[in-house]
Design a protein around this motif. Structure first.
Motif, PDB file in Angstrom:
ATOM      1  N   ASP A   1       0.844  -1.190   0.000  1.00  0.00           N
ATOM      2  CA  ASP A   1       0.000   0.000   0.000  1.00  0.00           C
ATOM      3  C   ASP A   1       0.884   1.246   0.000  1.00  0.00           C
ATOM      4  N   ALA A   2       0.255   2.417   0.141  1.00  0.00           N
ATOM      5  CA  ALA A   2       1.009   3.660   0.021  1.00  0.00           C
ATOM      6  C   ALA A   2       2.111   3.777   1.066  1.00  0.00           C
ATOM      7  N   SER A   3       1.833   3.325   2.300  1.00  0.00           N
ATOM      8  CA  SER A   3       2.835   3.459   3.352  1.00  0.00           C
ATOM      9  C   SER A   3       4.043   2.567   3.083  1.00  0.00           C
ATOM     10  N   ARG A   4       3.793   1.340   2.640  1.00  0.00           N
ATOM     11  CA  ARG A   4       4.918   0.442   2.370  1.00  0.00           C
ATOM     12  C   ARG A   4       5.641   0.839   1.085  1.00  0.00           C
ATOM     13  N   ALA A   5       4.907   1.322   0.111  1.00  0.00           N
ATOM     14  CA  ALA A   5       5.552   1.773  -1.122  1.00  0.00           C
ATOM     15  C   ALA A   5       6.524   2.904  -0.842  1.00  0.00           C
ATOM     16  N   GLY A   6       6.143   3.809   0.066  1.00  0.00           N
ATOM     17  CA  GLY A   6       6.984   4.949   0.360  1.00  0.00           C
ATOM     18  C   GLY A   6       8.331   4.579   0.951  1.00  0.00           C
ATOM     19  N   GLU A   7       8.399   3.462   1.693  1.00  0.00           N
ATOM     20  CA  GLU A   7       9.654   3.061   2.317  1.00  0.00           C
ATOM     21  C   GLU A   7      10.425   2.053   1.481  1.00  0.00           C
ATOM     22  N   TYR A   8       9.869   1.636   0.360  1.00  0.00           N
ATOM     23  CA  TYR A   8      10.411   0.482  -0.365  1.00  0.00           C
ATOM     24  C   TYR A   8      11.850   0.687  -0.822  1.00  0.00           C
ATOM     25  N   ARG A   9      12.146   1.811  -1.449  1.00  0.00           N
ATOM     26  CA  ARG A   9      13.466   1.985  -2.073  1.00  0.00           C
ATOM     27  C   ARG A   9      14.588   1.881  -1.042  1.00  0.00           C
ATOM     28  N   GLN A  10      14.396   2.485   0.130  1.00  0.00           N
ATOM     29  CA  GLN A  10      15.431   2.423   1.152  1.00  0.00           C
ATOM     30  C   GLN A  10      15.463   1.042   1.805  1.00  0.00           C
ATOM     31  N   GLN A  11      14.285   0.528   2.169  1.00  0.00           N
ATOM     32  CA  GLN A  11      14.211  -0.722   2.916  1.00  0.00           C
ATOM     33  C   GLN A  11      14.740  -1.905   2.107  1.00  0.00           C
ATOM     34  N   SER A  12      14.451  -1.927   0.813  1.00  0.00           N
ATOM     35  CA  SER A  12      14.864  -3.066   0.001  1.00  0.00           C
ATOM     36  C   SER A  12      16.378  -3.163  -0.096  1.00  0.00           C
ATOM     37  N   ARG A  13      17.047  -2.040  -0.052  1.00  0.00           N
ATOM     38  CA  ARG A  13      18.510  -2.054  -0.144  1.00  0.00           C
ATOM     39  C   ARG A  13      19.167  -2.542   1.146  1.00  0.00           C
ATOM     40  N   ILE A  14      18.441  -2.450   2.252  1.00  0.00           N
ATOM     41  CA  ILE A  14      18.938  -3.021   3.498  1.00  0.00           C
ATOM     42  C   ILE A  14      18.603  -4.505   3.565  1.00  0.00           C
ATOM     43  N   ALA A  15      17.356  -4.838   3.239  1.00  0.00           N
ATOM     44  CA  ALA A  15      16.914  -6.233   3.328  1.00  0.00           C
ATOM     45  C   ALA A  15      17.719  -7.138   2.407  1.00  0.00           C
ATOM     46  N   LEU A  16      18.094  -6.633   1.234  1.00  0.00           N
ATOM     47  CA  LEU A  16      18.897  -7.415   0.293  1.00  0.00           C
ATOM     48  C   LEU A  16      20.285  -6.809   0.193  1.00  0.00           C
ATOM     49  N   ALA A  17      21.234  -7.428   0.869  1.00  0.00           N
ATOM     50  CA  ALA A  17      22.626  -7.005   0.725  1.00  0.00           C
ATOM     51  C   ALA A  17      23.085  -7.367  -0.687  1.00  0.00           C
ATOM     52  N   GLY A  18      23.502  -6.351  -1.436  1.00  0.00           N
ATOM     53  CA  GLY A  18      23.863  -6.579  -2.830  1.00  0.00           C
ATOM     54  C   GLY A  18      22.739  -6.244  -3.789  1.00  0.00           C
ATOM     55  N   TYR A  19      21.813  -5.404  -3.370  1.00  0.00           N
ATOM     56  CA  TYR A  19      20.652  -5.033  -4.189  1.00  0.00           C
ATOM     57  C   TYR A  19      21.084  -4.521  -5.565  1.00  0.00           C
ATOM     58  N   GLU A  20      21.980  -3.539  -5.571  1.00  0.00           N
ATOM     59  CA  GLU A  20      22.434  -2.990  -6.856  1.00  0.00           C
ATOM     60  C   GLU A  20      23.168  -4.035  -7.679  1.00  0.00           C
ATOM     61  N   ALA A  21      24.022  -4.824  -7.021  1.00  0.00           N
ATOM     62  CA  ALA A  21      24.783  -5.845  -7.743  1.00  0.00           C
ATOM     63  C   ALA A  21      23.861  -6.855  -8.399  1.00  0.00           C
ATOM     64  N   CYS A  22      22.795  -7.250  -7.709  1.00  0.00           N
ATOM     65  CA  CYS A  22      21.851  -8.209  -8.293  1.00  0.00           C
ATOM     66  C   CYS A  22      21.214  -7.635  -9.552  1.00  0.00           C
ATOM     67  N   HIS A  23      20.790  -6.382  -9.487  1.00  0.00           N
ATOM     68  CA  HIS A  23      20.161  -5.772 -10.656  1.00  0.00           C
ATOM     69  C   HIS A  23      21.158  -5.559 -11.793  1.00  0.00           C
ATOM     70  N   GLU A  24      22.371  -5.170 -11.447  1.00  0.00           N
ATOM     71  CA  GLU A  24      23.391  -4.989 -12.486  1.00  0.00           C
ATOM     72  C   GLU A  24      23.715  -6.313 -13.172  1.00  0.00           C
ATOM     73  N   LEU A  25      23.890  -7.374 -12.378  1.00  0.00           N
ATOM     74  CA  LEU A  25      24.183  -8.678 -12.963  1.00  0.00           C
ATOM     75  C   LEU A  25      22.997  -9.214 -13.760  1.00  0.00           C
ATOM     76  N   SER A  26      21.783  -8.914 -13.310  1.00  0.00           N
ATOM     77  CA  SER A  26      20.597  -9.338 -14.066  1.00  0.00           C
ATOM     78  C   SER A  26      20.609  -8.721 -15.461  1.00  0.00           C
ATOM     79  N   ALA A  27      20.917  -7.433 -15.542  1.00  0.00           N
ATOM     80  CA  ALA A  27      21.007  -6.768 -16.849  1.00  0.00           C
ATOM     81  C   ALA A  27      22.123  -7.375 -17.688  1.00  0.00           C
ATOM     82  N   CYS A  28      23.252  -7.663 -17.053  1.00  0.00           N
ATOM     83  CA  CYS A  28      24.373  -8.257 -17.783  1.00  0.00           C
ATOM     84  C   CYS A  28      24.028  -9.654 -18.295  1.00  0.00           C
ATOM     85  N   MET A  29      23.329 -10.436 -17.482  1.00  0.00           N
ATOM     86  CA  MET A  29      22.937 -11.780 -17.904  1.00  0.00           C
ATOM     87  C   MET A  29      21.977 -11.721 -19.090  1.00  0.00           C
TER      88      MET A  29
END
Length: 245
Positions: free
Chosen positions: A17-45
């Motif tokens: 919902d709106a409250s969880r969407a608002g925190e998503y960008r920051q929270q997801s980068r903590i919950a998943l260590a390597g968030y950017e790396a996963c997305h970068e490797l996904s594009a490379c794959m």
């Protein structure tokens, strides 16, 4: 009893919902260590699987949030075009804002809904399903979204699947390390415990990597290749089998 696929999508959308969407960008980068790396490797794959520099249509299922899959892949491959699909209106609004901010709105079709709402034709050269599968309760809902994606991919087209796998309570050391990750980022003991309780109650990941492979097989995909892992999270590339329907 498994939740029906349409109901599962609705339940998942309500979680974001709106409250969880608002925190998503920051929270997801903590919950998943390597968030950017996963997305970068996904594009490379995907670029490696499709061939660098070619035109391609990419289906991005569950694109809400920061549209990170699209922003990252678009920077690598300027000739790719995207169809972004998400059933959560607040999450999709975040993606639309990010696409406008990065100048990618003209390269992206945005659909508020599910993959099943798209035309039932094999029109896409590749697809991503990142951070979605473990939010769908029950195996049938998981199989259904994979089948829906497979039907819209050309034979042999690659899918990037990424998300949590293993039952959280079955790996207490990984769960404890996940809590330490939050503490590392400044969370106090009560907040860490609340995060841990939330993940234990709020998701339904496949119980093993073998279960991920079986879901993909039943959904119309060949055996997957894992290319990224971080605690409970894994990322795989699998290709649509020619006779998937």
């Amino acid at each position: 009893m498994s939740t029906a696929p349409d109901s599962a999508h609705e339940d998942s959308a309500r979680k974001f919902d709106a409250s969880r969407a608002g925190e998503y960008r920051q929270q997801s980068r903590i919950a998943l260590a390597g968030y950017e790396a996963c997305h970068e490797l996904s594009a490379c794959m995907l670029a490696a699987a499709l061939g660098a520099g070619r035109e391609a249509r990419i289906l991005v299922a569950g694109a809400g949030g920061g549209a990170t899959e699209i922003v990252t892949a678009a920077a690598l491959e300027p000739r790719w075009r995207f169809t972004a699909v998400d059933p959560s209106e607040p999450m999709l609004a975040l993606a639309v804002a990010r696409l406008a901010e990065t100048g990618l709105a003209a390269r992206t079709e945005v659909v508020h809904g599910t993959v099943a709402d798209l035309p039932d034709e094999a029109a896409f050269d590749a697809a991503t399903l990142i951070g979605v599968l473990h939010h769908l309760p029950g195996d049938e809902a998981k199989r259904a979204i994979l089948r829906d994606i497979a039907r819209r991919l050309r034979p042999g087209a690659p899918l990037i699947l990424a998300g949590n796998y293993r039952a959280y309570a079955s790996e207490p050391l990984l769960l404890a390390a996940w809590g330490e990750r939050w503490r590392q980022q400044g969370a106090g003991p009560a907040e860490v415990e609340a995060k841990r309780a939330r993940i234990l109650q709020g998701a339904d990941p496949p119980p093993s990597e073998d279960a991920v492979a079986e879901l993909l097989r039943e959904g119309g995909f060949a055996p997957p290749l894992r290319f990224f892992s971080s605690l409970f999270w894994g990322a795989w590339l699998a290709r649509r089998v020619p006779d998937a329907a």
